[in-house]
Design a protein around this motif. Sequence first.
Motif, PDB file in Angstrom:
ATOM      1  N   PRO A 209       1.435  -1.265   0.441  1.00  0.00           N
ATOM      2  CA  PRO A 209      -0.252  -0.051  -0.154  1.00  0.00           C
ATOM      3  C   PRO A 209       1.099   0.919   0.293  1.00  0.00           C
ATOM      4  O   PRO A 209       1.806   1.714   0.741  1.00  0.00           O
ATOM      5  CB  PRO A 209      -0.958   0.176   1.409  1.00  0.00           C
ATOM      6  N   ALA A 210       0.535   2.875  -0.790  1.00  0.00           N
ATOM      7  CA  ALA A 210       1.279   3.693  -0.286  1.00  0.00           C
ATOM      8  C   ALA A 210       0.512   4.351   0.970  1.00  0.00           C
ATOM      9  O   ALA A 210       0.459   4.083   1.617  1.00  0.00           O
ATOM     10  CB  ALA A 210       1.141   4.594  -1.361  1.00  0.00           C
TER      11      ALA A 210
ATOM     12  N   GLY B  31      -5.584  12.279   2.929  1.00  0.00           N
ATOM     13  CA  GLY B  31      -5.107  12.401   1.582  1.00  0.00           C
ATOM     14  C   GLY B  31      -4.975  11.683   0.403  1.00  0.00           C
ATOM     15  O   GLY B  31      -6.216  10.242   0.911  1.00  0.00           O
ATOM     16  N   HIS B  32      -4.466  11.099  -0.089  1.00  0.00           N
ATOM     17  CA  HIS B  32      -4.735  10.408  -1.505  1.00  0.00           C
ATOM     18  C   HIS B  32      -4.602   9.421  -1.340  1.00  0.00           C
ATOM     19  O   HIS B  32      -5.243   8.550  -1.822  1.00  0.00           O
ATOM     20  CB  HIS B  32      -3.552  10.935  -2.901  1.00  0.00           C
ATOM     21  N   ALA B  33      -4.204   8.535  -0.388  1.00  0.00           N
ATOM     22  CA  ALA B  33      -3.932   7.511   0.398  1.00  0.00           C
ATOM     23  C   ALA B  33      -5.080   6.828   0.847  1.00  0.00           C
ATOM     24  O   ALA B  33      -5.214   5.926   1.562  1.00  0.00           O
ATOM     25  CB  ALA B  33      -2.164   7.121   0.744  1.00  0.00           C
ATOM     26  N   ASP B  34      -5.606   8.008   1.388  1.00  0.00           N
ATOM     27  CA  ASP B  34      -6.216   7.725   2.793  1.00  0.00           C
ATOM     28  C   ASP B  34      -7.790   7.128   2.137  1.00  0.00           C
ATOM     29  O   ASP B  34      -8.459   8.240   1.088  1.00  0.00           O
ATOM     30  CB  ASP B  34      -7.251   8.821   3.580  1.00  0.00           C
TER      31      ASP B  34
ATOM     32  N   ASP C 146      -2.101   0.691   8.601  1.00  0.00           N
ATOM     33  CA  ASP C 146      -2.590   0.854   7.938  1.00  0.00           C
ATOM     34  C   ASP C 146      -2.625   2.438   6.277  1.00  0.00           C
ATOM     35  O   ASP C 146      -3.012   2.139   5.536  1.00  0.00           O
ATOM     36  CB  ASP C 146      -4.604   1.469   7.737  1.00  0.00           C
ATOM     37  N   SER C 147      -0.992   2.241   6.594  1.00  0.00           N
ATOM     38  CA  SER C 147      -0.420   2.931   6.091  1.00  0.00           C
ATOM     39  C   SER C 147      -0.594   4.693   5.889  1.00  0.00           C
ATOM     40  O   SER C 147       0.139   5.249   4.941  1.00  0.00           O
ATOM     41  CB  SER C 147      -0.188   2.729   4.302  1.00  0.00           C
ATOM     42  N   ILE C 148      -1.369   5.510   6.845  1.00  0.00           N
ATOM     43  CA  ILE C 148      -1.466   6.514   6.653  1.00  0.00           C
ATOM     44  C   ILE C 148      -0.844   6.532   8.239  1.00  0.00           C
ATOM     45  O   ILE C 148      -1.001   6.632   9.503  1.00  0.00           O
ATOM     46  CB  ILE C 148      -3.534   6.324   7.293  1.00  0.00           C
TER      47      ILE C 148
ATOM     48  N   ALA D 154       5.309   7.817  10.486  1.00  0.00           N
ATOM     49  CA  ALA D 154       6.288   7.609   9.319  1.00  0.00           C
ATOM     50  C   ALA D 154       7.596   5.745   9.565  1.00  0.00           C
ATOM     51  O   ALA D 154       7.406   5.303   8.431  1.00  0.00           O
ATOM     52  CB  ALA D 154       7.422   8.547   8.989  1.00  0.00           C
ATOM     53  N   TRP D 155       7.954   6.194  10.279  1.00  0.00           N
ATOM     54  CA  TRP D 155       9.110   5.288  10.737  1.00  0.00           C
ATOM     55  C   TRP D 155       8.335   3.955  10.915  1.00  0.00           C
ATOM     56  O   TRP D 155       8.274   2.477  10.413  1.00  0.00           O
ATOM     57  CB  TRP D 155       9.869   5.430  12.018  1.00  0.00           C
TER      58      TRP D 155
END
Length: 460
Positions: free
Chosen positions: A177-178, A184-187, A204-206, A213-214
Amino acid sequence: MAVGRLSTVRRRAARSFALLAGCALVSLAGPVTAQAQDGPPKPVVLHCPALLDSVAGKMLGPTSVVIQGERVVEVVPGTVTRADAEVVDLAGETCLPGLIDAHVHISSEFSPTVYSDMLHFNLADWVVRSTVWAKRTLLGGFTTVRNLGDSHYETVALRDQINKGWVPGPRILTAGPAIGSTGGHADDGDGLRMDLQPDVGAHDSIINGTADAWKAVREHYKQNVDTIKIMTTGGVLDLSGSVDNSQLTEEETKALVTAAHEYGYIVGVHAHGAEGIRRAVVAGADSIEHGTFMDAQDMKLMKEHGTYYVPTIYTGTYVTEKAKGNPHAYPPAVQAKALLVGPQLMKTVGDAYKAGVKFAYGTDAGVYPHGENWKDFPLLVQVGMPAIYTLQMATINAATLLKKDKDIGSVAAGKYADIVAVPGDPTKDITLMGKVDFVMKGGIVFKKGGAEQVFTSTAH
């Protein structure tokens, strides 16, 4: 642009779907039979009337490529004959290294029903379809792809099953996942009513903040991805209102890139707006994807930092033309953004090339149908690039960006026998890239004389 991750429904689907579908449903990808191999494979000699030297950026004359197993062992000028070898004569063809698409979404494809499909399909549905899209991509001549965004790491499973020989497809380097920010665009919650918007986080990559971030990068490492994709700006196909606003802070962007590099990943950054591009380049990102509103400062910084530009130029034109042709092609918020990007992206790509920015080939296939990945070539030529440079973009440049140039990107001794051919000289007619009629990946022929070859599983 970016399809990005699909819905929260898909994200919540059982992870086992991805693992099971790739194995249990392989019959849907084409005829599969067991393969018995006694002794070493017979050498193969390809007779190429012309061969692209992607490193030198020139076309060679008649050349013989000697292959043993999955690797090239010798590249010899002229016509070589060997009594112990199978000879494949590609008369009238131009041979090229296997093509590389550095930006695809191989487990999704946009359609008029895609937004409702997100609510009805299980992850397994998308995984099964991805086996078909993978095969179409391979038969189009793209033997390697970088997958920049899926739903729940399903392309990790697809990658593994292709590598094990269960299903045909390109070599996949997947980002899972991005990674983006809340809203944002990934949400995936964008544009949904409030009770359907999940409370998502780094798992969930958000992300929201540098610690997230880490954590997000470490989660990707845990799930065995090959690369990292982050979203620093808005995008076209999500249901929010902005395509170019910045959606990660400088600190968050730097933390993501630093964490990814710490784990040995290259970082592709979805960025349309100039500020989001600047933040990514300064943070040390390896490539900028789309770059629609890139400005002169961004171009200067990209040259200074050696950042690659992956322009996805046909996708920009595709969504704009689709929006122009049908006022109901996309939801209203998407429609408005789609009308903006095509003409601007054409201008930006031409300006960036003139400014000396480095390019690698990437399409965003999945926004438009898989298997049509060649359609960026004519538009790249249209904005002023020499045809041979566009071929380098899709071979040695992309391989270098992906840090795989020791194995792919050119036809040379020791590299994978990834070789494709087209009927004529694509430096004189770039549309020939849409007529790939010979495809070899790792020494196995998947297409010959324009006909798909029966796939024989190498899995045990």
